[in-house]
Write a protein that holds these residues in place. Sequence first.
Motif, PDB file in Angstrom:
ATOM      1  N   VAL A   2       0.774  -1.223  -0.202  1.00 43.71           N
ATOM      2  CA  VAL A   2      -0.298   0.177   0.075  1.00 43.71           C
ATOM      3  C   VAL A   2       0.705   0.899   0.266  1.00 43.71           C
ATOM      4  N   ARG A   3       0.371   2.056  -0.735  1.00 40.97           N
ATOM      5  CA  ARG A   3       1.489   3.808  -1.286  1.00 40.97           C
ATOM      6  C   ARG A   3       0.487   4.595  -0.846  1.00 40.97           C
ATOM      7  N   LEU A   4       1.206   5.395   0.194  1.00 44.50           N
ATOM      8  CA  LEU A   4       0.234   6.513   0.432  1.00 44.50           C
ATOM      9  C   LEU A   4       1.201   8.164   0.754  1.00 44.50           C
ATOM     10  N   TYR A   5       0.416   8.364  -0.072  1.00 43.73           N
ATOM     11  CA  TYR A   5       1.813   9.895  -0.638  1.00 43.73           C
ATOM     12  C   TYR A   5       0.505  11.088   0.440  1.00 43.73           C
ATOM     13  N   LEU A   6       1.806  12.095   0.817  1.00 42.84           N
ATOM     14  CA  LEU A   6       1.097  12.790   1.732  1.00 42.84           C
ATOM     15  C   LEU A   6       2.277  14.415   0.992  1.00 42.84           C
ATOM     16  N   LEU A   7       3.257  14.161   0.491  1.00 44.46           N
ATOM     17  CA  LEU A   7       4.178  14.983   0.314  1.00 44.46           C
ATOM     18  C   LEU A   7       4.082  15.800  -1.547  1.00 44.46           C
ATOM     19  N   ARG A   8       3.143  15.050  -2.180  1.00 43.47           N
ATOM     20  CA  ARG A   8       2.508  15.927  -2.869  1.00 43.47           C
ATOM     21  C   ARG A   8       1.395  15.536  -3.090  1.00 43.47           C
ATOM     22  N   PRO A   9       0.603  15.871  -3.914  1.00 46.62           N
ATOM     23  CA  PRO A   9      -1.504  15.620  -4.312  1.00 46.62           C
ATOM     24  C   PRO A   9      -1.257  14.361  -4.282  1.00 46.62           C
ATOM     25  N   THR A  10      -2.331  14.209  -2.666  1.00 40.65           N
ATOM     26  CA  THR A  10      -2.996  13.632  -1.658  1.00 40.65           C
ATOM     27  C   THR A  10      -3.489  12.279  -2.505  1.00 40.65           C
ATOM     28  N   ARG A  11      -2.972  11.110  -1.803  1.00 41.98           N
ATOM     29  CA  ARG A  11      -3.111   9.861  -2.795  1.00 41.98           C
ATOM     30  C   ARG A  11      -2.650   9.061  -2.105  1.00 41.98           C
ATOM     31  N   CYS A  12      -3.722   7.638  -2.031  1.00 44.80           N
ATOM     32  CA  CYS A  12      -3.463   6.206  -1.598  1.00 44.80           C
ATOM     33  C   CYS A  12      -4.182   5.359  -2.465  1.00 44.80           C
ATOM     34  N   GLU A  13      -3.034   4.205  -2.683  1.00 49.10           N
ATOM     35  CA  GLU A  13      -3.066   2.868  -3.364  1.00 49.10           C
ATOM     36  C   GLU A  13      -3.257   2.085  -2.759  1.00 49.10           C
ATOM     37  N   SER A  14      -3.549   0.913  -3.667  1.00 49.55           N
ATOM     38  CA  SER A  14      -3.429  -0.528  -3.158  1.00 49.55           C
ATOM     39  C   SER A  14      -2.435  -1.395  -3.924  1.00 49.55           C
ATOM     40  N   PRO A  15      -2.062  -2.421  -3.347  1.00 51.02           N
ATOM     41  CA  PRO A  15      -0.672  -2.444  -3.784  1.00 51.02           C
ATOM     42  C   PRO A  15      -1.209  -3.240  -5.329  1.00 51.02           C
ATOM     43  N   ASP A  16      -2.300  -3.198  -6.016  1.00 49.60           N
ATOM     44  CA  ASP A  16      -2.316  -3.438  -7.823  1.00 49.60           C
ATOM     45  C   ASP A  16      -2.139  -2.744  -8.384  1.00 49.60           C
ATOM     46  N   GLY A  17      -2.226  -0.964  -7.592  1.00 47.09           N
ATOM     47  CA  GLY A  17      -1.915   0.598  -8.291  1.00 47.09           C
ATOM     48  C   GLY A  17      -3.650   1.140  -7.938  1.00 47.09           C
ATOM     49  N   THR A  18      -4.333   0.912  -7.337  1.00 45.72           N
ATOM     50  CA  THR A  18      -5.534   0.683  -8.020  1.00 45.72           C
ATOM     51  C   THR A  18      -6.007   2.173  -6.665  1.00 45.72           C
ATOM     52  N   GLU A  19      -6.477   3.360  -7.066  1.00 38.76           N
ATOM     53  CA  GLU A  19      -6.533   4.534  -6.331  1.00 38.76           C
ATOM     54  C   GLU A  19      -7.896   4.260  -4.684  1.00 38.76           C
ATOM     55  N   LEU A  20      -7.642   4.408  -3.544  1.00 38.57           N
ATOM     56  CA  LEU A  20      -8.612   4.264  -3.059  1.00 38.57           C
ATOM     57  C   LEU A  20      -9.037   5.833  -2.378  1.00 38.57           C
ATOM     58  N   THR A  21     -10.065   5.999  -3.330  1.00 36.77           N
ATOM     59  CA  THR A  21     -10.366   7.246  -3.103  1.00 36.77           C
ATOM     60  C   THR A  21     -11.599   8.197  -2.414  1.00 36.77           C
ATOM     61  N   SER A  22     -11.842   6.537  -1.669  1.00 37.03           N
ATOM     62  CA  SER A  22     -13.036   6.409  -1.069  1.00 37.03           C
ATOM     63  C   SER A  22     -11.863   7.160   0.740  1.00 37.03           C
ATOM     64  N   LEU A  23     -10.840   6.453   0.844  1.00 36.89           N
ATOM     65  CA  LEU A  23     -10.023   6.628   2.311  1.00 36.89           C
ATOM     66  C   LEU A  23     -10.073   8.532   1.893  1.00 36.89           C
ATOM     67  N   THR A  24      -9.076   8.829   0.913  1.00 35.93           N
ATOM     68  CA  THR A  24      -8.825  10.444   0.725  1.00 35.93           C
ATOM     69  C   THR A  24     -10.138  11.421   1.030  1.00 35.93           C
ATOM     70  N   ARG A  25     -10.739  10.969   0.589  1.00 34.82           N
ATOM     71  CA  ARG A  25     -12.396  11.959   0.651  1.00 34.82           C
ATOM     72  C   ARG A  25     -12.924  11.850   1.850  1.00 34.82           C
ATOM     73  N   SER A  26     -12.529  10.898   2.597  1.00 37.07           N
ATOM     74  CA  SER A  26     -12.657  11.247   4.693  1.00 37.07           C
ATOM     75  C   SER A  26     -11.706  11.965   4.777  1.00 37.07           C
ATOM     76  N   PRO A  27     -11.696  12.753   5.929  1.00 36.80           N
ATOM     77  CA  PRO A  27     -11.169  13.879   6.756  1.00 36.80           C
ATOM     78  C   PRO A  27     -10.293  12.902   7.807  1.00 36.80           C
ATOM     79  N   LYS A  28     -11.529  12.329   8.136  1.00 39.52           N
ATOM     80  CA  LYS A  28     -10.921  11.482   9.939  1.00 39.52           C
ATOM     81  C   LYS A  28     -10.248  10.426   9.190  1.00 39.52           C
ATOM     82  N   ARG A  29     -10.550   9.687   8.579  1.00 42.16           N
ATOM     83  CA  ARG A  29      -9.882   8.787   8.188  1.00 42.16           C
ATOM     84  C   ARG A  29      -8.972   8.701   7.929  1.00 42.16           C
TER      85      ARG A  29
END
Length: 860
Positions: A2-29
């Motif tokens: 799993v890859r989490l990018y916080l020092l560039r446009p925020t993005r979280c990717e699953s192991p297969d490279g799929t963007e986990l948009t539901s995570l980055t849309r939830s502020p508390k999570r």
Amino acid sequence: MVRLYLLRPTRCESPDGTELTSLTRSPKRLALLSYLACASPGFHRRDTLLGLFWPESDDRHARSALRQTLLQLRSDLGEAVRSRGREEVGVDRDVFWCDARAFEDSLPADPESSLELYDRGLLEGFHLSGAPEFQRWLEENRRRLRRLASEAAQSLSVTDQSDKAVHWARRALDLTPYDEKVAQRLFQTLSDRGDRAGALREFDRFTQRLQEDLGVAPSSETQSVIDVLRGGAGAEQARPASGSLGTESLAREMNHEGVDTTAGHRVPRSTGANAPTRLRSLPRSAWAIALSLVMVGTLGAAWFVRTTPPTSRSGSLVQLTNGPGNETNPAISPDGRWVAYSGGSRTRTDIYQREIGADPIILTRDLPGSHHHPTWSPDGKQLAFVTDMNNRSRVQVMILGGTARTVRETEEDLLVRGVAWSPDGARIAHTAGSTLYVTTLATGSTVALVQSLEPNSPAWSPDGRWIAFVEGNYDPGTNAAPASIWLVSSLRGQARQIVGGGATNANPMWARNSDALWFVSDRAGTLDVYRIGLDAGGIPSADVERMTSGASVTDASLSADGTRLVFSMLIQSASVWRVPIPESGVSVDAGDGRRVTGGDAYTETLRVSPGKGLLGFDANEDGSHDLFVMEMGRGGSGRRITNRAGHAFAPSFSPTGDRIVYYAYEGDEGRHLHIADLDRGTETRLTRGSARDAFPDWSPIGDQIVFQRRLPNTDGPSLFVTKRSETDGTWGEPTRLWTQSGAEPRWSPDGAWIAFETYHDVRVISEDGADVRILSIGATNPVWARDGKTVFVKYEEEPDPSLWAVPMDGGTPRLVMTDTASLTSGIYDADARHLYYIVLERDTDLWIQSFNTPSPNGGS
């Protein structure tokens, strides 16, 4: 990984490279995951996390919120989020990578590669309201990482003997744009490489930046460096420009202490009388932005957290709420100044009153129960709302700033699903069970206006002639069932349908001249706001105008002049999970399970086959809910079984596993049972008529199907059975098995009993209906264990909703699963080894859409 990018446009990717948009849309999570990823040490005590993210909640509710958030993170990230013991939480760095952590870890050994990771500040533009300690941690680490990056770039500008030295010097100044030492290093580096003209240009740019952003001139030291490059006067003759202060003087004149200038200095407190007016008028947040590049604010947070929903009409869009929990049932006051709404958790909601840009006021904090559906009196001085408590509803009225009084209390199990104030302020319309009522406030007398099938959401027309209401689905945010909108005369009680067609139509709102209805509908796939014109006789026009597009609206309120719409925007998904059934004496947590179905679809129902190892479930992958079948252990999205215009739910397998029975919506006809042959791909409709049939269950022998049926003008469903003919295999006319209320029936493995729920308890009834026993008081959602000796039931008691196994022989129940609040609608199933359940991820916030131009038949 799993890859989490916080020092560039925020993005979280699953192991297969799929963007986990539901995570980055939830502020508390996102905030919690970022803290776990970056903060030291690797694991963190739950008590620490409670103080950081839920400082205003009591321990019970804070722990429940933390469990729910961790459950949602595990849904997205699987094994990447781990627990150590019962009190510590962290991320597994073997399967989880974060650029901020990687940047700091690799910086000493390889600063050049590390700087490639640093694109912008840590979580740039992100702000989490209601969590000051987390925000303080975030701002400190933004400054710290930016300082580390700047220092690394400065070091490279000194040690690199190539032309890249200039690149690194520029990079250092980009990171700390007001630091004169860094600026001087850039000027000198350019000069050392023979580019004196470039050094002077950079000095001019730096001077302009200081003047425009801070209102100051470069210090005498910096001026001396430039004078030397120009071959001019020495440092002792150089002075700041008239009327300006150098940055050293600026630091001394700051009116607050502790602002980090990214060069590692502390700024002393001063009340310098000579500070320029422009400097002293700047707020503290402006200094933080200018001197520390701490770009924090609600506008940035709104941009970062979610995509702004497009609309079909030009106008401004403002996010009104952006916090934990769900905010729904908005109501704009008659003068347009205030918005009242319902907010809170699934266990308790309160009524809030809020001005745009101001903090909310909780109006029902000291009232027992859960409160929802506020509506303003015509003069804007009172609010009516609904209170639910002990399986009853109260319609209450509160004078703003005063106490609440009850104007109507319903009978047990008849809940109110919306209220509306008459335009003269004398009466309130409300629903209860299958009836729409009108209560006169002065006398307390109540009149039944019209009966309907699940009426809800009344809205009284401004001219007083009509009451619009919804028949059917009252919660489009969590239920995809269709619903229609009806008009009834406020005097005669003659109702007729205005909007139907098999879609979910909800939340009617009147234009101020009573010549149009606005409403929420999923007729085009997503839930949006529409408008339909009405003539003087309440007859609708043929044209329906779409007012929003892709907004995922659950409910809305229209201002009196029709120029503003407040709506609750929903982001949600729900997937199937499973967990091994624990042995006696041991329980599991819902968060200990593993996700079975993937993607961002919403699943409402599931069922496990008695043999063959099949999982049946619904999913709204293409907007409409269709049924899928998956072989256990294979994963993936499963094989689509239905492809209907209307939604399909609740598949139940035949004993051989080659057929399923389910219920589906037939446009305005209601919902009926169908049988699908999985091998042949054929389908048979099983029930017809005006009743609403749901939740079928196939008997173990295969010759009967039990289901719940709600008849017109009744307050709840009861149990029916249809039997298959032994001669020709056809299914007979359904007969009633249980005359009182009953829902979600399930056959025992031996076919002798049927478990079901009532409003008060879980019971079992014999196959012939002759013997009925109460199995568990206060329980819901019965599911048989495969051995037929126990029944799993759910208890909703707070703070810890849970799942229990209740023996049929009357023995002691045992705890099976804790923290079951995340199980959507209590829907779950079991095979011999596992419990299968649905985990919901949901967030709703309020938005205000303004319309620049009045529309043809509605606003004005």
